[in-house]
Design an enzyme around this catalytic site. Structure first.
Site, PDB file in Angstrom:
ATOM      1  CD  GLU A 188      65.564  61.942  16.315  1.00 48.33           C
ATOM      2  OE1 GLU A 188      65.522  63.088  16.793  1.00 48.33           O
ATOM      3  OE2 GLU A 188      65.712  60.911  17.010  1.00 48.33           O
ATOM      4  CG  ASP A 237      62.076  65.403  20.714  1.00 50.92           C
ATOM      5  OD1 ASP A 237      61.675  64.470  21.420  1.00 50.92           O
ATOM      6  OD2 ASP A 237      63.272  65.547  20.411  1.00 50.92           O
ATOM      7  CD  GLU A 290      65.956  64.934  24.663  1.00 52.39           C
ATOM      8  OE1 GLU A 290      66.465  65.214  23.565  1.00 52.39           O
ATOM      9  OE2 GLU A 290      65.109  64.026  24.816  1.00 52.39           O
TER      10      GLU A 290
END
Length: 725
Positions: free
Chosen positions: A315, A389, A417
């Site tokens: 990332e 993820d 998340e």
């Protein structure tokens, strides 16, 4: 007349004081969740009469910070639960004494000749025994921290109303490093944090130590967590500068008595950013020297510093590949700098390149498996439970079992998340258990992920389990009452990755809310089904990565475009008029080939693949016939609806618990469940409205149409959703 006025005045004053004391008492008894599972509320009469004689006195020597913490916790717990604070003495003078200590700190423990060697440095025994003809309860360990863990275990038994009259148990952790990863930034923002600001007030450190730091340490020690990473994996090199090392040292001083070692995140480019070097090439001798000197500096500030956590070449983060080097080159350079101090280097395996991949799910395996056996002995690879993820549901990561010569540690996400943030009830122990129970088949049947993590499958020298923390500055620590259960469950499973999710849920419920059967059974049942409900209304049948862009709040199956294809939803669901799902079979990306043959055959065959992972591995036509007899389209719609209905049922269940839960916490949970039901309907309706444009099929009989048009759902924007970075 005057005396009458004075009399009335005195009565009014007395009444005012009485009312004031009543109000103060009610506020004192009000609960906002701050106490977590360490509430120590008074036991009811039958239990009180049973337990009180067993704690007539506290016998031991609190001659170290950790033993003082253990003694203080026992006195605090017994005072709250039993209404008495037993006196502390060095010898047993009466029956019912609670003896605590190690053979070196307590002559009583030494005289019992307990075999503590097999328990290791953190294990303990709880045992009913006789000392000088008097019945006592013994909390003993080889080390002070073992005594502390035993003290918390004993209090947990009282809180859950277990029989402690004839104790004969021992416990020791199956995983060595049990660590929280705080994704906290130096400005007190928290990436993917839904519980307010960071707990760490860096600006006031090191001179002001918030009492919450001690309560944080107590909570972690109570569930066996022994390490914490203070800073975000998207690291800021400033945390390695002297001013911040002094602050970190102050925190380490608070956490140390509770057996918790501090770790920091290292930005790979720190030699350039704060060291003045022209490069961060791990094979450059000047770079290696800079890191050796920096580690020596850190250990001067924090002698028991645990080590570093590194996110590199993922990332956009800098890493060794920027210089044509491998992950092993980068990790080993840092590990060598830590080795003289016995520090650990945790290197994250969550990597994917900036080039467009054929399948992002394959990248970590492709990059790391060729490096098996090439890492230093003090390196742990930190691997997420799934290959994408932290999605609401993922099959286990193919790296587990595939690197027998490199210790792999688990990385679970405690903060939600992708599971509705703080307002959606999703008990994650069922998800953790699902991953740990998965069979890798790497050494035949029974080669479970659990056995990889505890080191028994491959004989790992180091073992670890990490959890991305959900803790913030909110009074209730985690943003909601039930999110505390995920912190608790992570700690319990890190200590013993074989514990059942339901047993943990019952334990937590009894400690957090109460022991009434009319409360415990329905709440535990609600918890056990909660994560499945979220999967149903968010990502059913193996769908994944369908959330809004950036902030990850709410549904966004239509998300496309932008800098990377694999940051979009359409990349993953691949819906078209012919069907839906990501083909990871041999006909597609062939990600199934990264699993052992027995697993690959199952995942690669649509008829044998568990339907919960079906669209993860297969692109199937809308009229594909499911095990239920329904078409894939109909099954998809029915599953979305089932998720909403499950939340509605949770609301009813929780409403019935009102007589057993304090009003403040009950009201907050009820409000959050109402939000969850509203947002579950939003997820259902928006997703159905979008996917119906591809399927072109009517809804199954009895299914309600979406409340709004697809254009309405696509128009919604949330630029200030919490936790965004």
């Amino acid at each position: 007349m005057r005396s009458g006025v004075k009399s009335v005045g005195r009565r009014l004053l007395w009444l005012a004081l009485l009312l004031g004391s009543v109000v103060m008492a009610s506020h004192a008894m009000a609960e906002d969740g701050y106490d977590l599972w360490l509430r120590y509320r008074p036991l009811e009469s039958p239990a009180l009469e049973r337990y009180r004689p067993l704690a007539a006195e506290l016998a031991g020597t609190a001659n170290s910070p950790t033993l003082r913490a253990a003694a203080a916790e026992l006195q605090r717990g017994l005072a709250g639960l039993l209404g008495v604070q037993p006196p502390l003495s060095e010898r047993v003078s009466r029956a019912g004494a609670l003896v605590f200590g190690t053979p070196s700190s307590s002559d009583i423990v030494k005289s019992l000749n307990l075999d503590l060697r097999a328990l290791g440095a953190e294990g303990y025994v709880l045992r009913s025994a006789s000392v000088a003809g008097r019945r006592v309860t013994v909390i003993a360990a080889a080390t002070d921290v073992g005594v502390l863990y035993g003290a918390f275990h004993y209090l947990r038994l009282l809180q859950t109303r277990a029989d402690v009259s004839r104790l004969e148990l021992s416990a020791s952790p199956r995983v060595q490093t049990r660590i929280l990863n705080h994704w906290d930034n130096l400005d007190r923002t928290v990436e993917r944090g839904y519980a307010g600001e960071s707990l760490w007030d860096w600006h006031k450190l090191p001179d002001y130590l918030d009492p919450r730091y001690t309560d944080y340490a107590r909570a972690n020690a109570s569930i066996g967590i022994n390490a914490t990473v203070l800073t975000n994996v998207n690291a800021n090199a400033l945390v390695l500068t002297p001013a911040y090392l002094e602050k970190a040292a102050a925190l380490a001083g608070v956490l140390r008595p509770y057996g918790i070692r501090v770790y920091l995140t290292a930005r790979f480019s720190a030699p350039i950013e704060i060291g003045g070097l022209a490069t961060a090439d791990p094979l450059d001798p000047a770079v290696a020297k800079w890191w050796r000197d920096k580690m020596a500096e850190i250990y001067r500030h924090i002698p028991d510093f645990g080590g570093l956590l590194v996110k590199a070449n993922s990332e956009g983060q800098p890493g060794p590949q920027d210089y044509g080097r491998s992950h092993a080159d980068g990790a080993n350079m840092l590990a060598d700098a830590l080795a003289p101090h016995r520090g650990l280097l945790m290197w994250r395996a969550f990597v994917y390149s900036h080039e467009e991949p054929d399948d992002r799910a394959k990248q970590a395996y492709s990059e790391f498996v060729p490096l098996d056996g090439k890492f230093r002995d003090n390196v742990l690879l930190q691997v997420k439970n799934g290959a994408i993820d932290f999605q609401p549901r993922e099959p286990f990561h193919p790296l587990f079992g595939a690197m027998p010569r490199t210790p792999l540690m688990m990385e679970f996400q405690i903060t939600k998340e992708y599971l509705g943030f703080a307002t959606h009830l999703a008990y994650l122990a069922t998800m953790y258990r699902e991953t740990l129970d998965a069979d890798t088949w790497r050494k035949g049947r029974g080669s479970t992920v659990e056995k990889v993590i505890d080191g028994s499958l491959h004989g790992y020298r180091h073992t670890g389990m990490a959890g991305v923390a959900n803790i913030g500055a909110d009074r209730n620590w985690t943003g909601s009452q039930f999110d505390q259960a995920n912190w608790y469950a992570f700690g319990r499973l890190a200590w013993d990755p074989g514990l059942p999710a339901q047993a943990i849920a019952e334990e937590w419920t009894r400690m957090t809310f109460g022991n009434e059967p009319a409360l415990v059974q329905p709440v535990v049942s609600m918890m056990m089904g909660s994560r499945e409900a979220v999967v149903d209304y968010m990502t059913p049948l193996g769908l994944h990565h369908l959330m809004g862009r950036g902030h990850h709040y709410g549904p966004g199956p239509w998300v496309e475009g932008g800098p990377r294809a694999d940051w979009t939803s359409v990349y993953y669901h691949r819906a078209d008029r012919n069907g839906i799902g990501f083909d990871r079979t041999a006909r597609g990306s062939n990600a199934v080939a990264q699993y052992a043959p027995q697993v690959a055959v199952q995942f690669g065959d649509a008829r044998r693949c568990p339907e919960q992972f079906l669209l993860w591995f297969h692109h199937l036509p809308w009229d594909y016939r499911m095990h239920s007899g329904r078409t894939l389209w109909d099954e998809l719609v029915v599953t979305y609806t089932r998720g909403v209905q499950a939340v509605s049922a949770m609301r009813d269940t929780w409403a019935a618990t009102a007589p057993y839960v304090d009003a403040e916490r009950h009201a907050q949970v009820a409000a959050f469940l109402a939000i969850q039901e509203k947002e579950a309907r939003w997820w259902r309706d928006a997703s159905i409205a979008y996917f119906q444009t591809f399927s072109g099929r009517p809804l199954p009989a009895g299914e309600a149409a979406p409340a709004h048009s697809l254009d309405y759902y696509k128009s919604l924007e949330f630029p200030y959703a919490p936790g965004h970075h």
